[in-house]
Scaffold this motif. Sequence first.
Motif, PDB file in Angstrom:
ATOM      1  N   GLN A   1     -31.162   9.095  50.973  1.00  0.00           N
ATOM      2  CA  GLN A   1     -30.061   8.226  51.358  1.00  0.00           C
ATOM      3  C   GLN A   1     -29.325   7.713  50.127  1.00  0.00           C
ATOM      4  N   VAL A   2     -28.035   7.493  50.302  1.00  0.00           N
ATOM      5  CA  VAL A   2     -27.192   6.935  49.264  1.00  0.00           C
ATOM      6  C   VAL A   2     -26.477   5.722  49.844  1.00  0.00           C
ATOM      7  N   GLN A   3     -26.497   4.642  49.095  1.00  0.00           N
ATOM      8  CA  GLN A   3     -25.793   3.439  49.510  1.00  0.00           C
ATOM      9  C   GLN A   3     -24.638   3.191  48.554  1.00  0.00           C
ATOM     10  N   LEU A   4     -23.476   2.866  49.094  1.00  0.00           N
ATOM     11  CA  LEU A   4     -22.285   2.628  48.307  1.00  0.00           C
ATOM     12  C   LEU A   4     -21.724   1.252  48.639  1.00  0.00           C
ATOM     13  N   VAL A   5     -21.401   0.492  47.612  1.00  0.00           N
ATOM     14  CA  VAL A   5     -20.841  -0.833  47.793  1.00  0.00           C
ATOM     15  C   VAL A   5     -19.571  -0.957  46.972  1.00  0.00           C
ATOM     16  N   GLU A   6     -18.446  -1.180  47.654  1.00  0.00           N
ATOM     17  CA  GLU A   6     -17.162  -1.332  46.980  1.00  0.00           C
ATOM     18  C   GLU A   6     -16.864  -2.801  46.711  1.00  0.00           C
ATOM     19  N   SER A   7     -16.056  -3.022  45.696  1.00  0.00           N
ATOM     20  CA  SER A   7     -15.604  -4.363  45.378  1.00  0.00           C
ATOM     21  C   SER A   7     -14.296  -4.267  44.603  1.00  0.00           C
ATOM     22  N   GLY A   8     -13.588  -5.372  44.504  1.00  0.00           N
ATOM     23  CA  GLY A   8     -12.369  -5.415  43.713  1.00  0.00           C
ATOM     24  C   GLY A   8     -11.076  -5.453  44.493  1.00  0.00           C
ATOM     25  N   GLY A   9     -11.148  -5.333  45.811  1.00  0.00           N
ATOM     26  CA  GLY A   9      -9.943  -5.383  46.610  1.00  0.00           C
ATOM     27  C   GLY A   9      -9.362  -6.778  46.641  1.00  0.00           C
ATOM     28  N   GLY A  10      -8.123  -6.873  47.109  1.00  0.00           N
ATOM     29  CA  GLY A  10      -7.474  -8.166  47.185  1.00  0.00           C
ATOM     30  C   GLY A  10      -6.003  -8.042  47.479  1.00  0.00           C
ATOM     31  N   LEU A  11      -5.298  -9.148  47.300  1.00  0.00           N
ATOM     32  CA  LEU A  11      -3.862  -9.222  47.533  1.00  0.00           C
ATOM     33  C   LEU A  11      -3.131  -9.284  46.204  1.00  0.00           C
ATOM     34  N   VAL A  12      -2.190  -8.374  46.008  1.00  0.00           N
ATOM     35  CA  VAL A  12      -1.395  -8.353  44.783  1.00  0.00           C
ATOM     36  C   VAL A  12       0.064  -8.106  45.127  1.00  0.00           C
ATOM     37  N   GLN A  13       0.942  -8.469  44.216  1.00  0.00           N
ATOM     38  CA  GLN A  13       2.363  -8.213  44.389  1.00  0.00           C
ATOM     39  C   GLN A  13       2.703  -6.805  43.914  1.00  0.00           C
ATOM     40  N   ALA A  14       3.776  -6.265  44.448  1.00  0.00           N
ATOM     41  CA  ALA A  14       4.232  -4.945  44.030  1.00  0.00           C
ATOM     42  C   ALA A  14       4.412  -4.919  42.519  1.00  0.00           C
ATOM     43  N   GLY A  15       3.939  -3.834  41.909  1.00  0.00           N
ATOM     44  CA  GLY A  15       4.013  -3.704  40.470  1.00  0.00           C
ATOM     45  C   GLY A  15       2.774  -4.187  39.757  1.00  0.00           C
ATOM     46  N   GLY A  16       1.891  -4.842  40.475  1.00  0.00           N
ATOM     47  CA  GLY A  16       0.673  -5.362  39.893  1.00  0.00           C
ATOM     48  C   GLY A  16      -0.413  -4.317  39.779  1.00  0.00           C
ATOM     49  N   SER A  17      -1.568  -4.752  39.283  1.00  0.00           N
ATOM     50  CA  SER A  17      -2.700  -3.854  39.074  1.00  0.00           C
ATOM     51  C   SER A  17      -3.959  -4.402  39.715  1.00  0.00           C
ATOM     52  N   LEU A  18      -4.873  -3.496  40.001  1.00  0.00           N
ATOM     53  CA  LEU A  18      -6.144  -3.853  40.598  1.00  0.00           C
ATOM     54  C   LEU A  18      -7.166  -2.789  40.214  1.00  0.00           C
ATOM     55  N   ARG A  19      -8.403  -3.184  40.012  1.00  0.00           N
ATOM     56  CA  ARG A  19      -9.457  -2.224  39.721  1.00  0.00           C
ATOM     57  C   ARG A  19     -10.561  -2.325  40.763  1.00  0.00           C
TER      58      ARG A  19
ATOM     59  N   TRP B   1     -20.371   6.968  52.917  1.00  0.00           N
ATOM     60  CA  TRP B   1     -19.213   6.099  52.817  1.00  0.00           C
ATOM     61  C   TRP B   1     -19.620   4.660  52.589  1.00  0.00           C
ATOM     62  N   GLY B   2     -18.813   3.966  51.807  1.00  0.00           N
ATOM     63  CA  GLY B   2     -19.023   2.547  51.615  1.00  0.00           C
ATOM     64  C   GLY B   2     -18.412   1.775  52.767  1.00  0.00           C
ATOM     65  N   GLN B   3     -18.567   0.472  52.732  1.00  0.00           N
ATOM     66  CA  GLN B   3     -18.061  -0.387  53.791  1.00  0.00           C
ATOM     67  C   GLN B   3     -16.540  -0.486  53.780  1.00  0.00           C
ATOM     68  N   GLY B   4     -15.943  -0.331  52.622  1.00  0.00           N
ATOM     69  CA  GLY B   4     -14.503  -0.416  52.482  1.00  0.00           C
ATOM     70  C   GLY B   4     -14.076  -1.754  51.910  1.00  0.00           C
ATOM     71  N   THR B   5     -12.988  -1.750  51.173  1.00  0.00           N
ATOM     72  CA  THR B   5     -12.434  -2.975  50.620  1.00  0.00           C
ATOM     73  C   THR B   5     -10.924  -2.973  50.834  1.00  0.00           C
ATOM     74  N   GLN B   6     -10.406  -4.090  51.316  1.00  0.00           N
ATOM     75  CA  GLN B   6      -8.985  -4.189  51.657  1.00  0.00           C
ATOM     76  C   GLN B   6      -8.122  -4.396  50.423  1.00  0.00           C
ATOM     77  N   VAL B   7      -7.073  -3.598  50.326  1.00  0.00           N
ATOM     78  CA  VAL B   7      -6.072  -3.754  49.280  1.00  0.00           C
ATOM     79  C   VAL B   7      -4.740  -4.001  49.973  1.00  0.00           C
ATOM     80  N   THR B   8      -4.120  -5.124  49.672  1.00  0.00           N
ATOM     81  CA  THR B   8      -2.835  -5.459  50.262  1.00  0.00           C
ATOM     82  C   THR B   8      -1.822  -5.699  49.156  1.00  0.00           C
ATOM     83  N   VAL B   9      -0.718  -4.969  49.211  1.00  0.00           N
ATOM     84  CA  VAL B   9       0.333  -5.088  48.211  1.00  0.00           C
ATOM     85  C   VAL B   9       1.574  -5.657  48.885  1.00  0.00           C
ATOM     86  N   SER B  10       2.004  -6.817  48.446  1.00  0.00           N
ATOM     87  CA  SER B  10       3.161  -7.472  49.030  1.00  0.00           C
ATOM     88  C   SER B  10       4.430  -7.096  48.288  1.00  0.00           C
ATOM     89  N   SER B  11       5.569  -7.171  48.983  1.00  0.00           N
ATOM     90  CA  SER B  11       6.851  -6.833  48.384  1.00  0.00           C
ATOM     91  C   SER B  11       7.322  -7.930  47.456  1.00  0.00           C
TER      92      SER B  11
END
Length: 120
Positions: A1-19, A110-120
């Motif tokens: 078995q393989v377990q995957l855990v994602e992190s780092g998602g969030g809300l950013v403005q257009a043109g921004g960066s995220l890891r 598959w990991g659980q997933g992390t939400q990435v939201t980019v606002s205008s």
Amino acid sequence: QVQLVESGGGLVQAGGSLRLSCAASGSIFSINAMGWYRQAPGKQRELVAAITSGGSTNYADSVKGRFTISGDNAKNTVYLQMNSLKPEDTAVYYCNADREVATTSHIYYWGQGTQVTVSS
């Protein structure tokens, strides 16, 4: 078995960066490739970027030049550096691992997933 855990998602403005980070545990010795996928509401899950155990990378045309996938074998972690983010990048991002059980037999995790939201 393989377990995957994602992190780092969030809300950013257009043109921004995220890891994003994906930490793998379990039968990691048999993983021959890992990747990042994303899925927006009402759309199919699509490949964003992938990296093989040999270090080869592949990117979706929509993110080339903006996203970079990398790995740290010592930490059993894969990263996705996302720059110049666009509202179209908004989605749930999932980490994927390709485990080779035999030459022609693979198991995908598959990991659980992390939400990435980019606002205008």
